[in-house]
Design a protein around this motif. Structure first.
Motif, short mmCIF file in Angstrom:
data_model
loop_
_atom_site.label_atom_id
_atom_site.label_comp_id
_atom_site.label_asym_id
_atom_site.label_seq_id
_atom_site.Cartn_x
_atom_site.Cartn_y
_atom_site.Cartn_z
N TYR A 169 0.83 -1.20 0.00
CA TYR A 169 0.00 0.00 0.00
C TYR A 169 0.87 1.26 0.00
O TYR A 169 0.58 2.24 -0.70
N ASP A 207 -2.47 5.95 3.60
CA ASP A 207 -3.57 5.97 4.56
C ASP A 207 -4.16 4.57 4.76
O ASP A 207 -4.47 4.17 5.88
N VAL A 208 -4.30 3.83 3.67
CA VAL A 208 -4.83 2.47 3.76
C VAL A 208 -3.85 1.58 4.50
O VAL A 208 -4.24 0.69 5.27
N GLN A 242 -4.30 2.15 8.16
CA GLN A 242 -5.54 1.51 8.63
C GLN A 242 -5.33 0.01 8.83
O GLN A 242 -5.81 -0.57 9.81
N LEU A 243 -4.61 -0.61 7.90
CA LEU A 243 -4.34 -2.04 8.02
C LEU A 243 -3.45 -2.33 9.24
O LEU A 243 -3.63 -3.34 9.93
N GLU A 295 -3.37 -0.58 12.05
CA GLU A 295 -4.21 -0.49 13.23
C GLU A 295 -5.11 -1.72 13.37
O GLU A 295 -5.34 -2.22 14.48
N GLU A 296 -5.60 -2.23 12.25
CA GLU A 296 -6.42 -3.44 12.28
C GLU A 296 -5.60 -4.63 12.77
O GLU A 296 -6.11 -5.48 13.53
N GLU A 343 1.17 11.61 12.95
CA GLU A 343 1.05 10.17 13.20
C GLU A 343 2.43 9.51 13.25
O GLU A 343 2.67 8.59 14.04
#
Length: 407
Positions: free
Chosen positions: A144, A151-152, A155-156, A158-159, A188
């Motif tokens: 990514y 950004d994706v 998100q991954l 954090e998941e 961040e």
């Protein structure tokens, strides 16, 4: 007396065995041809290592037998975005095989989809994998980030932590900082950097400090990057100066680029750039006599006020700074039109179906003028134009690029 005459008879082959449960077996010659037609894993591995992927796919269509090693080699040969369709076919054969749960092959599929700028296929594969390991998460986060979807990637990440409870490693944070750099997530990045030692007990290494420098530099904050280097808890290494050199070149800061290159070469002489032209010495300026014209009356007038028109639409203005030849202005503008990526896009637009993504591969770094021109092209033609230069993927869509104009 009666004579007896004996005649020699040729021995006859025994009749074929009866088969009351199906058709008779084929003749021996046809059986030999069928055995030769079946290709085994060894030949497929050889074709993959030789780069003959299309031929290997044809043999799979004809019933060739593949094992996990063969699928791995064939997938590894599809790192070029031009072979995306072949990679998808190999993946389909793999999913229909009894080895579809092989973790090593699945991870290689993820890696190759990322290199082919097909992260939608990579994510679909990742979500349906029966088993994952840390490499699977790293490949997706890095994929990514490299494709401009930082950004994706975050998100991954954090998941991975919250939903699955997987503890990140030092290498994980290196990839996360790279994702922050590609999405200009400065705050961040510093939060993740502080959380390394505070929450996970991981001491930052040189690669993590370089990651922060990349975050600052790719967001256009070169002065802050230099100040951060001056405050490092260790003596800056060649890797630090090389990172600053690339960032200065990216942002067009020639003075900082020369300074960083000088410091880099002092630490690592092998990093000398033999193609770089020496900086010309400053020109001597003639002295100006301030007494000349002291008896003249000089009149100064304000220039006429020019009202700037608000332009809402993008338009192309040639940026001739990227033409290095000593030619006149008109010739420089003409030279920009013959850059290879523009010619490739023009040919691709007239030879591929409408509204489909167009993938272009370039072995050099894309220049700033072509970058601006392709953004405008993507908006005009309404297609996604994916350009891979020697640094990263650029996804142009609706007049914007995934790199955010920092690459």
């Amino acid at each position: 007396m009666r004579k007896l005459v004996l005649y020699d008879k040729q021995p006859q082959a025994p009749p074929p065995p009866r088969n009351d449960y199906g058709p008779p077996p084929p003749p021996p010659q046809q059986q030999q041809q069928q055995r030769e037609a079946v290709v085994g894993p060894g030949e497929l591995i050889g074709l993959g290592r030789e780069g003959r992927v299309k031929e290997a796919v044809e043999k799979l269509d004809k019933g060739a037998r593949a094992d996990p090693q063969a699928f791995y080699e064939l997938a590894a040969a599809c790192s070029n975005p031009k072979l995306l369709e072949e990679l998808r076919k190999i993946h389909d054969f793999f999913l229909r095989s009894p080895f579809r749960a092989d973790l090593q092959v699945n991870n290689k599929m993820l890696e190759m989809y990322a290199k082919c700028a097909a992260m939608n296929h990579a994510r679909r594969t990742f979500d349906h994998m029966p088993d994952r390991n840390m490499d699977s998460w790293h490949i997706m986060i890095d994929g990514y980030a490299v494709n401009g979807l930082g950004d994706v990637a975050l998100q991954l990440f954090e998941e991975m932590k919250t939903k699955y409870g997987i503890a990140p490693t030092a290498h994980t944070f290196t990839l996360v900082l790279n994702a922050c750099a590609n999405s200009e997530a400065i705050e961040e990045a510093f939060l993740y950097f502080d959380a390394m030692s505070r929450d996970h007990g991981i001491e930052p290494g040189v690669e993590h400090y370089v990651g922060i420098i990349e975050v600052l530099g790719k967001s256009g904050h070169l002065n802050e990057a230099v100040e951060y280097i001056e405050k490092l808890p260790f003596e800056p290494t060649a890797t630090v100066w090389e990172s600053l050199l690339n960032l200065a070149r990216m942002n067009g800061d020639i003075d900082l680029e020369d300074r960083a290159e000088e410091l880099l070469v002092s630490l690592d002489p092998t990093k000398v750039n033999p193609k770089k032209l020496p900086t010309p010495p400053p020109k001597r300026r003639l002295g100006i006599n301030m007494l000349d014209g002291r008896n003249k009356l000089v009149e100064y007038r304000l220039p006429p006020k020019i009202e700037k028109k608000v332009v809402n639409e993008q338009r192309y203005v040639p940026d001739t700074r990227y033409v290095l030849h000593d030619i006149d202005q008109e010739a420089k503008e003409q030279a920009l039109l013959y850059h290879s990526e523009r010619l490739a896009i023009a040919y691709g637009l007239i030879s591929t179906p409408a509204r489909t993504p167009l993938r272009i591969i370039k072995n050099l770094r894309i220049c700033g003028d072509c970058h601006n021109a392709i953004k405008i092209m993507s908006r005009i033609v309404g297609r996604e134009l994916i350009v891979r230069d020697n640094k990263r993927f650029h996804h142009f869509k609706d007049g914007k690029c995934s790199c955010g104009d920092y690459w």
